[in-house]
Design a protein around this motif. Structure first.
Motif, PDB file in Angstrom:
ATOM      1  N   GLN A   1       1.203  -4.169  11.129  1.00 31.90           N
ATOM      2  CA  GLN A   1       0.941  -3.552   9.836  1.00 31.90           C
ATOM      3  C   GLN A   1       2.231  -2.879   9.360  1.00 31.90           C
ATOM      4  O   GLN A   1       2.983  -2.368  10.185  1.00 31.90           O
ATOM      5  CB  GLN A   1      -0.199  -2.528   9.936  1.00 31.90           C
ATOM      6  CG  GLN A   1      -1.548  -3.126  10.266  1.00 31.90           C
ATOM      7  CD  GLN A   1      -2.107  -3.976   9.136  1.00 31.90           C
ATOM      8  OE1 GLN A   1      -1.751  -3.785   7.962  1.00 31.90           O
ATOM      9  NE2 GLN A   1      -2.956  -4.935   9.474  1.00 31.90           N
TER      10      GLN A   1
ATOM     11  N   VAL B   1      -5.815  -9.325   8.231  1.00 32.53           N
ATOM     12  CA  VAL B   1      -5.186  -8.740   7.047  1.00 32.53           C
ATOM     13  C   VAL B   1      -6.020  -7.612   6.460  1.00 32.53           C
ATOM     14  O   VAL B   1      -5.566  -6.899   5.558  1.00 32.53           O
ATOM     15  CB  VAL B   1      -4.918  -9.807   5.968  1.00 32.53           C
ATOM     16  CG1 VAL B   1      -4.047 -10.911   6.508  1.00 32.53           C
ATOM     17  CG2 VAL B   1      -6.220 -10.386   5.413  1.00 32.53           C
ATOM     18  N   GLN B   2      -7.240  -7.456   6.943  1.00 31.67           N
ATOM     19  CA  GLN B   2      -8.113  -6.363   6.521  1.00 31.67           C
ATOM     20  C   GLN B   2      -8.395  -6.400   5.015  1.00 31.67           C
ATOM     21  O   GLN B   2      -8.496  -5.380   4.359  1.00 31.67           O
ATOM     22  CB  GLN B   2      -7.511  -5.013   6.920  1.00 31.67           C
ATOM     23  CG  GLN B   2      -7.291  -4.860   8.423  1.00 31.67           C
ATOM     24  CD  GLN B   2      -6.600  -3.571   8.798  1.00 31.67           C
ATOM     25  OE1 GLN B   2      -6.447  -2.655   7.979  1.00 31.67           O
ATOM     26  NE2 GLN B   2      -6.167  -3.462  10.046  1.00 31.67           N
ATOM     27  N   LYS B   3      -8.462  -7.604   4.493  1.00 33.81           N
ATOM     28  CA  LYS B   3      -8.767  -7.774   3.075  1.00 33.81           C
ATOM     29  C   LYS B   3      -9.755  -8.918   2.910  1.00 33.81           C
ATOM     30  O   LYS B   3      -9.660  -9.929   3.594  1.00 33.81           O
ATOM     31  CB  LYS B   3      -7.498  -8.083   2.273  1.00 33.81           C
ATOM     32  CG  LYS B   3      -6.497  -6.939   2.219  1.00 33.81           C
ATOM     33  CD  LYS B   3      -6.991  -5.799   1.340  1.00 33.81           C
ATOM     34  CE  LYS B   3      -5.966  -4.688   1.270  1.00 33.81           C
ATOM     35  NZ  LYS B   3      -6.424  -3.567   0.420  1.00 33.81           N
ATOM     36  N   ASP B   4     -10.678  -8.768   1.981  1.00 33.77           N
ATOM     37  CA  ASP B   4     -11.686  -9.801   1.745  1.00 33.77           C
ATOM     38  C   ASP B   4     -11.185 -10.778   0.682  1.00 33.77           C
ATOM     39  O   ASP B   4     -11.844 -11.037  -0.323  1.00 33.77           O
ATOM     40  CB  ASP B   4     -12.994  -9.150   1.297  1.00 33.77           C
ATOM     41  CG  ASP B   4     -14.146 -10.143   1.291  1.00 33.77           C
ATOM     42  OD1 ASP B   4     -14.066 -11.133   2.033  1.00 33.77           O
ATOM     43  OD2 ASP B   4     -15.108  -9.914   0.547  1.00 33.77           O
ATOM     44  N   THR B   5      -9.970 -11.328   0.907  1.00 32.64           N
ATOM     45  CA  THR B   5      -9.374 -12.200  -0.102  1.00 32.64           C
ATOM     46  C   THR B   5      -8.954 -13.560   0.454  1.00 32.64           C
ATOM     47  O   THR B   5      -8.367 -14.355  -0.259  1.00 32.64           O
ATOM     48  CB  THR B   5      -8.134 -11.527  -0.715  1.00 32.64           C
ATOM     49  OG1 THR B   5      -7.231 -11.169   0.334  1.00 32.64           O
ATOM     50  CG2 THR B   5      -8.504 -10.278  -1.494  1.00 32.64           C
TER      51      THR B   5
ATOM     52  N   LYS C   1      -8.770 -13.306   8.054  1.00 33.99           N
ATOM     53  CA  LYS C   1      -9.426 -12.350   7.164  1.00 33.99           C
ATOM     54  C   LYS C   1      -9.557 -10.984   7.835  1.00 33.99           C
ATOM     55  O   LYS C   1      -9.294  -9.945   7.212  1.00 33.99           O
ATOM     56  CB  LYS C   1     -10.805 -12.894   6.776  1.00 33.99           C
ATOM     57  CG  LYS C   1     -11.585 -12.056   5.780  1.00 33.99           C
ATOM     58  CD  LYS C   1     -12.883 -12.768   5.431  1.00 33.99           C
ATOM     59  CE  LYS C   1     -13.739 -11.951   4.480  1.00 33.99           C
ATOM     60  NZ  LYS C   1     -14.999 -12.642   4.154  1.00 33.99           N
TER      61      LYS C   1
ATOM     62  N   ARG D   1       0.136 -11.724   3.262  1.00 35.61           N
ATOM     63  CA  ARG D   1      -1.030 -12.547   2.959  1.00 35.61           C
ATOM     64  C   ARG D   1      -0.932 -12.999   1.508  1.00 35.61           C
ATOM     65  O   ARG D   1      -0.082 -12.539   0.746  1.00 35.61           O
ATOM     66  CB  ARG D   1      -2.309 -11.729   3.144  1.00 35.61           C
ATOM     67  CG  ARG D   1      -2.355 -10.506   2.262  1.00 35.61           C
ATOM     68  CD  ARG D   1      -3.579  -9.632   2.477  1.00 35.61           C
ATOM     69  NE  ARG D   1      -3.491  -8.398   1.695  1.00 35.61           N
ATOM     70  CZ  ARG D   1      -3.849  -8.271   0.431  1.00 35.61           C
ATOM     71  NH1 ARG D   1      -4.341  -9.336  -0.218  1.00 35.61           N
ATOM     72  NH2 ARG D   1      -3.734  -7.142  -0.214  1.00 35.61           N
TER      73      ARG D   1
ATOM     74  N   GLY E   1       0.896  -8.003   0.314  1.00 33.21           N
ATOM     75  CA  GLY E   1       0.261  -9.000  -0.547  1.00 33.21           C
ATOM     76  C   GLY E   1       1.312  -9.798  -1.281  1.00 33.21           C
ATOM     77  O   GLY E   1       2.192  -9.225  -1.933  1.00 33.21           O
TER      78      GLY E   1
ATOM     79  N   GLU F   1       0.847  -1.191   0.000  1.00 32.29           N
ATOM     80  CA  GLU F   1       0.000   0.000   0.000  1.00 32.29           C
ATOM     81  C   GLU F   1       0.888   1.248   0.000  1.00 32.29           C
ATOM     82  O   GLU F   1       2.106   1.178   0.218  1.00 32.29           O
ATOM     83  CB  GLU F   1      -0.915   0.000   1.220  1.00 32.29           C
ATOM     84  CG  GLU F   1      -1.824  -1.217   1.323  1.00 32.29           C
ATOM     85  CD  GLU F   1      -2.858  -1.290   0.211  1.00 32.29           C
ATOM     86  OE1 GLU F   1      -3.197  -0.231  -0.357  1.00 32.29           O
ATOM     87  OE2 GLU F   1      -3.320  -2.408  -0.094  1.00 32.29           O
TER      88      GLU F   1
ATOM     89  N   VAL G   1      -2.205 -13.409  -2.408  1.00 30.50           N
ATOM     90  CA  VAL G   1      -2.992 -12.790  -3.484  1.00 30.50           C
ATOM     91  C   VAL G   1      -2.958 -13.760  -4.656  1.00 30.50           C
ATOM     92  O   VAL G   1      -1.873 -14.118  -5.136  1.00 30.50           O
ATOM     93  CB  VAL G   1      -2.418 -11.425  -3.914  1.00 30.50           C
ATOM     94  CG1 VAL G   1      -3.254 -10.838  -5.050  1.00 30.50           C
ATOM     95  CG2 VAL G   1      -2.368 -10.460  -2.735  1.00 30.50           C
TER      96      VAL G   1
ATOM     97  N   ASP H   1      -2.300 -17.957   3.819  1.00 33.14           N
ATOM     98  CA  ASP H   1      -3.286 -17.390   4.742  1.00 33.14           C
ATOM     99  C   ASP H   1      -3.668 -18.343   5.865  1.00 33.14           C
ATOM    100  O   ASP H   1      -3.858 -17.922   7.005  1.00 33.14           O
ATOM    101  CB  ASP H   1      -4.556 -17.000   3.968  1.00 33.14           C
ATOM    102  CG  ASP H   1      -4.328 -15.861   2.998  1.00 33.14           C
ATOM    103  OD1 ASP H   1      -3.333 -15.132   3.173  1.00 33.14           O
ATOM    104  OD2 ASP H   1      -5.125 -15.705   2.062  1.00 33.14           O
TER     105      ASP H   1
END
Length: 391
Positions: free
Chosen positions: A257, A338-342, A335, A174, A261, A150, A176, A191
């Protein structure tokens, strides 16, 4: 497989399977708790913004390479940033991606080092050694080419590095995935097993990772540990850099943090197994005791074996249901972390069984496949040619 209890006493095999399954359940619960607590860490922002050199060793035209590298270029860090890309072959297709980046970001200081000189058996480290002449920042950040970040990535990493007693910073990551089954399965390992295991190990003081996702350190620290040349023959070069930093009496920080990815680029079962066998054998080499102890993380296979050994008895079926529930709860917590919906949820049963097979396979003798080269790993973690037995 059926192991009936005799005289009201469980068979030894069934008892062992129950014990391993129970230990796996406790491990899953502990992992969930540690993920919740680790996510609560406070964020350290920089007190200054020194010049940074980011090193990106490249090899081949990896999937989504332009997007991954662009995410490093597009930083909101107010200090001076130099990004150095390195390849060892003038025909490497990654060069075209770097030239595309230069055209897209003409205002950025993006450099390319093309140098075929080889130093030792670790190709990535050899590349880093050749790239080192372009380091001109106070802080050096090296990161694998398959990482996506990011815009606040650099600020968070520099902030963590500026804390008292910290000599290096590494980052969690995480998965991707690409739109294919094998990439999704590879993401499931990152993950569902790797990330929660690292967080649990860190929380309990059992793990001291330093990962290729990111290693940030001061230029003076890099010089003090002997530069990249000290790691030219190590398979786990990132881990060994962490060891060297700790020998100086400094810490390797792993902030909650950013969570980066990691692009899982597997396109076939063979490619997936080749990569994961290398990862597992690397972990086994640097921490054999911890790797053997990680058998409890394979709770679902043991739960299934317990049901089969117990002749489909309701008690083992109930235990298996508990296992599935805990595995789902752990994945949901990852989930959130990692604050991601992946996070891959639909394939976790297949993924867990495959992970157990890879875990067992990593104990078999054999070489590793690394970017088209066959290498063997000595017990001390050094790389040798497949037919080499000497030092």
């Amino acid at each position: 497989m059926e192991c009936k209890p005799t005289g009201g006493v469980l068979s030894p095999i069934l008892l062992i399977l129950w014990l391993l399954t129970g230990a796996g359940c406790l491990h899953a619960i502990a992992s969930i708790i540690c993920l919740i607590r680790y996510a609560g860490q406070t964020d350290d922002r920089p007190i200054a913004y020194p010049a940074v050199t980011i090193l990106k060793p490249l090899h081949g035209d990896e999937p989504m390479l332009f997007e991954n590298l662009s995410s490093v270029v597009e930083q909101d860090y107010p200090g001076r940033i130099t990004v150095v890309f390195g390849v060892g072959d003038r025909t490497d297709p990654a060069i075209q991606t770097v030239e595309r980046l230069r055209r897209a970001y003409p205002e950025r200081d993006l450099r390319l080092v093309i140098d075929p000189r080889r130093h030792g058996r670790n190709g990535k480290v050899s590349n880093l050694i050749n790239m080192s002449r372009d380091i001109d920042g106070e802080i050096v950040v090296l990161a694998d080419s398959d990482m996506r970040v990011e815009a606040d990535y650099l600020s968070r990493v520099v902030g963590a590095l500026q804390q008292a007693g910290v000599g290096a910073v590494t980052c969690l990551y995480r998965g991707v995935s690409l739109p294919n089954l094998w990439s999704r399965l590879a993401t499931g390992w990152v993950d569902g097993q790797f990330l929660p295991n690292v967080v649990l190990g860190l929380s309990l003081g059992l793990a001291k990772p330093c990962m290729g996702s990111t290693i940030a350190l001061r230029r003076d620290t890099l010089t003090e540990i002997g530069g990249f040349m000290s790691f030219k023959d190590h398979l786990a070069d990132d881990y060994e850099i962490g060891v060297a930093v700790r020998r100086l009496g400094l810490k390797v920080a792993v902030p909650a943090q950013p969570v980066l990815g990691h692009m899982s680029a597997a396109t076939s079962l063979r490619a997936l197994l080749r990569q994961e066998l290398r990862w597992n054998r690397t972990i086994r080499t640097v921490n054999f005791g911890g790797f053997v102890g990680s058998v409890v993380t394979h709770v679902l296979p043991f739960g299934i074996l317990a049901v089969l050994a117990d002749g489909l008895h309701w008690r083992s079926i109930a235990l298996l249901c508990l296992v599935i529930g805990l595995r789902m709860a752990l994945l949901f917590q990852v989930k959130r972390f990692v604050q991601k919906d992946t996070v891959e949820l639909s394939l976790f049963v297949v993924r867990d069984l495959l992970s157990f097979a890879v875990f067992l396979g990593s104990f078999l003798p054999g070489s590793i496949d690394w970017r088209g080269h066959r290498l063997r790993v000595r017990p001390d973690g050094l790389l040798t040619a497949p037919d080499s037995t000497g030092p």
